[in-house]
Design a protein around this motif. Sequence first.
Motif, PDB file in Angstrom:
ATOM      1  N   SER A 111       0.869  -1.187   0.000  1.00  0.00           N
ATOM      2  CA  SER A 111       0.000   0.000   0.000  1.00  0.00           C
ATOM      3  C   SER A 111       0.904   1.235   0.000  1.00  0.00           C
ATOM      4  N   THR A 112       0.305   2.407  -0.208  1.00  0.00           N
ATOM      5  CA  THR A 112       1.132   3.615  -0.134  1.00  0.00           C
ATOM      6  C   THR A 112       1.626   3.830   1.305  1.00  0.00           C
ATOM      7  N   SER A 113       0.858   3.370   2.306  1.00  0.00           N
ATOM      8  CA  SER A 113       1.359   3.512   3.685  1.00  0.00           C
ATOM      9  C   SER A 113       2.608   2.656   3.901  1.00  0.00           C
ATOM     10  N   ALA A 114       2.647   1.467   3.271  1.00  0.00           N
ATOM     11  CA  ALA A 114       3.839   0.625   3.379  1.00  0.00           C
ATOM     12  C   ALA A 114       5.031   1.308   2.699  1.00  0.00           C
ATOM     13  N   PHE A 115       4.766   1.889   1.531  1.00  0.00           N
ATOM     14  CA  PHE A 115       5.814   2.596   0.774  1.00  0.00           C
ATOM     15  C   PHE A 115       6.426   3.713   1.631  1.00  0.00           C
ATOM     16  N   VAL A 116       5.555   4.475   2.296  1.00  0.00           N
ATOM     17  CA  VAL A 116       6.025   5.554   3.178  1.00  0.00           C
ATOM     18  C   VAL A 116       6.843   4.973   4.343  1.00  0.00           C
ATOM     19  N   ARG A 117       6.370   3.859   4.904  1.00  0.00           N
ATOM     20  CA  ARG A 117       7.075   3.224   6.020  1.00  0.00           C
ATOM     21  C   ARG A 117       8.479   2.766   5.594  1.00  0.00           C
ATOM     22  N   TYR A 118       8.572   2.158   4.403  1.00  0.00           N
ATOM     23  CA  TYR A 118       9.901   1.725   3.909  1.00  0.00           C
ATOM     24  C   TYR A 118      10.841   2.915   3.826  1.00  0.00           C
ATOM     25  N   TYR A 119      10.313   3.993   3.241  1.00  0.00           N
ATOM     26  CA  TYR A 119      11.168   5.172   3.056  1.00  0.00           C
ATOM     27  C   TYR A 119      11.636   5.719   4.395  1.00  0.00           C
ATOM     28  N   GLN A 120      10.691   5.833   5.331  1.00  0.00           N
ATOM     29  CA  GLN A 120      11.041   6.397   6.642  1.00  0.00           C
ATOM     30  C   GLN A 120      12.096   5.529   7.342  1.00  0.00           C
ATOM     31  N   ASN A 121      11.957   4.213   7.234  1.00  0.00           N
ATOM     32  CA  ASN A 121      12.956   3.326   7.852  1.00  0.00           C
ATOM     33  C   ASN A 121      14.311   3.455   7.165  1.00  0.00           C
ATOM     34  N   LEU A 122      14.290   3.491   5.830  1.00  0.00           N
ATOM     35  CA  LEU A 122      15.561   3.527   5.074  1.00  0.00           C
ATOM     36  C   LEU A 122      16.255   4.882   5.207  1.00  0.00           C
ATOM     37  N   ALA A 123      15.450   5.940   5.286  1.00  0.00           N
ATOM     38  CA  ALA A 123      16.025   7.281   5.401  1.00  0.00           C
ATOM     39  C   ALA A 123      16.371   7.602   6.853  1.00  0.00           C
ATOM     40  N   GLY A 124      15.942   6.707   7.777  1.00  0.00           N
ATOM     41  CA  GLY A 124      16.251   6.905   9.194  1.00  0.00           C
ATOM     42  C   GLY A 124      15.500   8.076   9.798  1.00  0.00           C
ATOM     43  N   ASN A 125      14.352   8.408   9.199  1.00  0.00           N
ATOM     44  CA  ASN A 125      13.557   9.509   9.745  1.00  0.00           C
ATOM     45  C   ASN A 125      12.098   9.095   9.813  1.00  0.00           C
ATOM     46  N   GLN A 126      11.696   8.642  10.988  1.00  0.00           N
ATOM     47  CA  GLN A 126      10.328   8.150  11.113  1.00  0.00           C
ATOM     48  C   GLN A 126       9.362   9.241  11.556  1.00  0.00           C
ATOM     49  N   LEU A 127       9.873  10.406  11.812  1.00  0.00           N
ATOM     50  CA  LEU A 127       9.014  11.476  12.301  1.00  0.00           C
ATOM     51  C   LEU A 127       8.500  12.350  11.164  1.00  0.00           C
ATOM     52  N   GLU A 128       9.269  12.380  10.086  1.00  0.00           N
ATOM     53  CA  GLU A 128       8.921  13.269   8.992  1.00  0.00           C
ATOM     54  C   GLU A 128       7.582  12.873   8.365  1.00  0.00           C
ATOM     55  N   ASP A 129       6.724  13.848   8.194  1.00  0.00           N
ATOM     56  CA  ASP A 129       5.424  13.619   7.591  1.00  0.00           C
ATOM     57  C   ASP A 129       5.588  13.719   6.076  1.00  0.00           C
ATOM     58  N   ILE A 130       5.660  12.582   5.423  1.00  0.00           N
ATOM     59  CA  ILE A 130       5.889  12.591   3.974  1.00  0.00           C
ATOM     60  C   ILE A 130       4.867  11.693   3.305  1.00  0.00           C
ATOM     61  N   ARG A 131       4.494  12.034   2.077  1.00  0.00           N
ATOM     62  CA  ARG A 131       3.498  11.239   1.362  1.00  0.00           C
ATOM     63  C   ARG A 131       4.156  10.492   0.197  1.00  0.00           C
ATOM     64  N   GLY A 132       3.452   9.491  -0.297  1.00  0.00           N
ATOM     65  CA  GLY A 132       3.979   8.670  -1.387  1.00  0.00           C
ATOM     66  C   GLY A 132       4.384   9.505  -2.593  1.00  0.00           C
ATOM     67  N   LYS A 133       3.573  10.525  -2.878  1.00  0.00           N
ATOM     68  CA  LYS A 133       3.845  11.371  -4.043  1.00  0.00           C
ATOM     69  C   LYS A 133       5.201  12.078  -3.912  1.00  0.00           C
ATOM     70  N   GLU A 134       5.485  12.522  -2.687  1.00  0.00           N
ATOM     71  CA  GLU A 134       6.756  13.224  -2.452  1.00  0.00           C
ATOM     72  C   GLU A 134       7.938  12.256  -2.530  1.00  0.00           C
ATOM     73  N   ILE A 135       7.722  11.019  -2.075  1.00  0.00           N
ATOM     74  CA  ILE A 135       8.803  10.029  -2.178  1.00  0.00           C
ATOM     75  C   ILE A 135       9.066   9.704  -3.656  1.00  0.00           C
ATOM     76  N   MET A 136       8.000   9.668  -4.454  1.00  0.00           N
ATOM     77  CA  MET A 136       8.184   9.423  -5.896  1.00  0.00           C
ATOM     78  C   MET A 136       9.006  10.539  -6.539  1.00  0.00           C
ATOM     79  N   GLU A 137       8.819  11.769  -6.051  1.00  0.00           N
ATOM     80  CA  GLU A 137       9.652  12.868  -6.584  1.00  0.00           C
ATOM     81  C   GLU A 137      11.118  12.623  -6.245  1.00  0.00           C
ATOM     82  N   LEU A 138      11.376  12.094  -5.043  1.00  0.00           N
ATOM     83  CA  LEU A 138      12.749  11.754  -4.655  1.00  0.00           C
ATOM     84  C   LEU A 138      13.290  10.588  -5.489  1.00  0.00           C
ATOM     85  N   VAL A 139      12.414   9.651  -5.844  1.00  0.00           N
ATOM     86  CA  VAL A 139      12.831   8.535  -6.718  1.00  0.00           C
ATOM     87  C   VAL A 139      13.344   9.100  -8.041  1.00  0.00           C
ATOM     88  N   HIS A 140      12.586  10.053  -8.583  1.00  0.00           N
ATOM     89  CA  HIS A 140      12.985  10.637  -9.872  1.00  0.00           C
ATOM     90  C   HIS A 140      14.267  11.460  -9.754  1.00  0.00           C
TER      91      HIS A 140
END
Length: 306
Positions: free
Chosen positions: A183-212
């Motif tokens: 789900s997009t919530s899982a995608f956000v969770r992966y990013y937060q764990n990998l980036a080492g920042n679980q507090l940051e309020d980020i959405r799937g769309k913003e992570i996709m911008e980082l992917v690009h």
Amino acid sequence: MNYSACFDIGGTFIKYGVVSEEGKVLLHGQTETPQEDTPNRIPDILTEKIQYFKTHYPIKNIGISSCGLVDGTEGKVLFSSNIKGYSGLRLADIVEARTGLSVAVENDVRSACLGEMWLGAANGKKDVVLLTIGTGIGGAIVINGQLMRGAGNLAGELGHMSIVHDGESCPCGGRGCLERYASTSAFVRYYQNLAGNQLEDIRGKEIMELVHKNDQAALDAYQLFIDYLSTGLVNIAHFYNPEIIIIGGGITAQGDSFLADIRESYNQKVMELYKQSTRLELAELHNNAALFGAYAAVNYKTSRTN
Ligand SMILES: [Zn+2]
């Protein structure tokens, strides 16, 4: 010309409009979903809109796409977690008694699937699965042109297929469910764990911008998400061998590059013969998709009862 009064009942808004058989949406708008006295106020809102629609168009019937678990044969809401008091409402009976018109109430994912078969990616197809990816994962299955409802109207909860034994616990009570991984919530969770920042309020769309932008944590999170999602899609292909599995939800805004990535991962895992017969596509209906789904649901019901 056939006109249907169509509604999309969600936890926050009720969207409405008249849908014509040509696929035009007229007199559309939305109002906030009542949070109190819902068994009376929701039918009141619908009835009032239908009266208004009738002064402009010859309304033939009424289609309602609704959140929650729905018995589409009876037009009854079985369970809703996000509208208080809505569970158990015999919505079709109430609206039929008030308007004298035929009413269909269908779960929103099933409606969306019928809508895609009418005007979208599954036009002309008879064996179709829709998987919607959001904060959770919803599913709808159509076999030989017929919605698969199941013995208790519960068929198609594809988000709760377990793909990881003893995995993440899920609100459904199970563990390792697809929606806990793809789900997009899982995608956000992966990013937060990998980036080492679980507090940051980020959405799937913003992570996709980082992917690009080739951000490493975002790329790794995306790869995990695609990998789990394709595992779910391969299971669906092997279970049902539909002509098409449609992927819906906000992620489809990523378009062709997302589709190419998911197809590549799917093709690495699915059995050879399925690659040709079960294709992956993105949902095509965006604006007014739910109203098209509601139209398709009432006309699906009518076609089955005549
Ligand atoms: Zn679950």
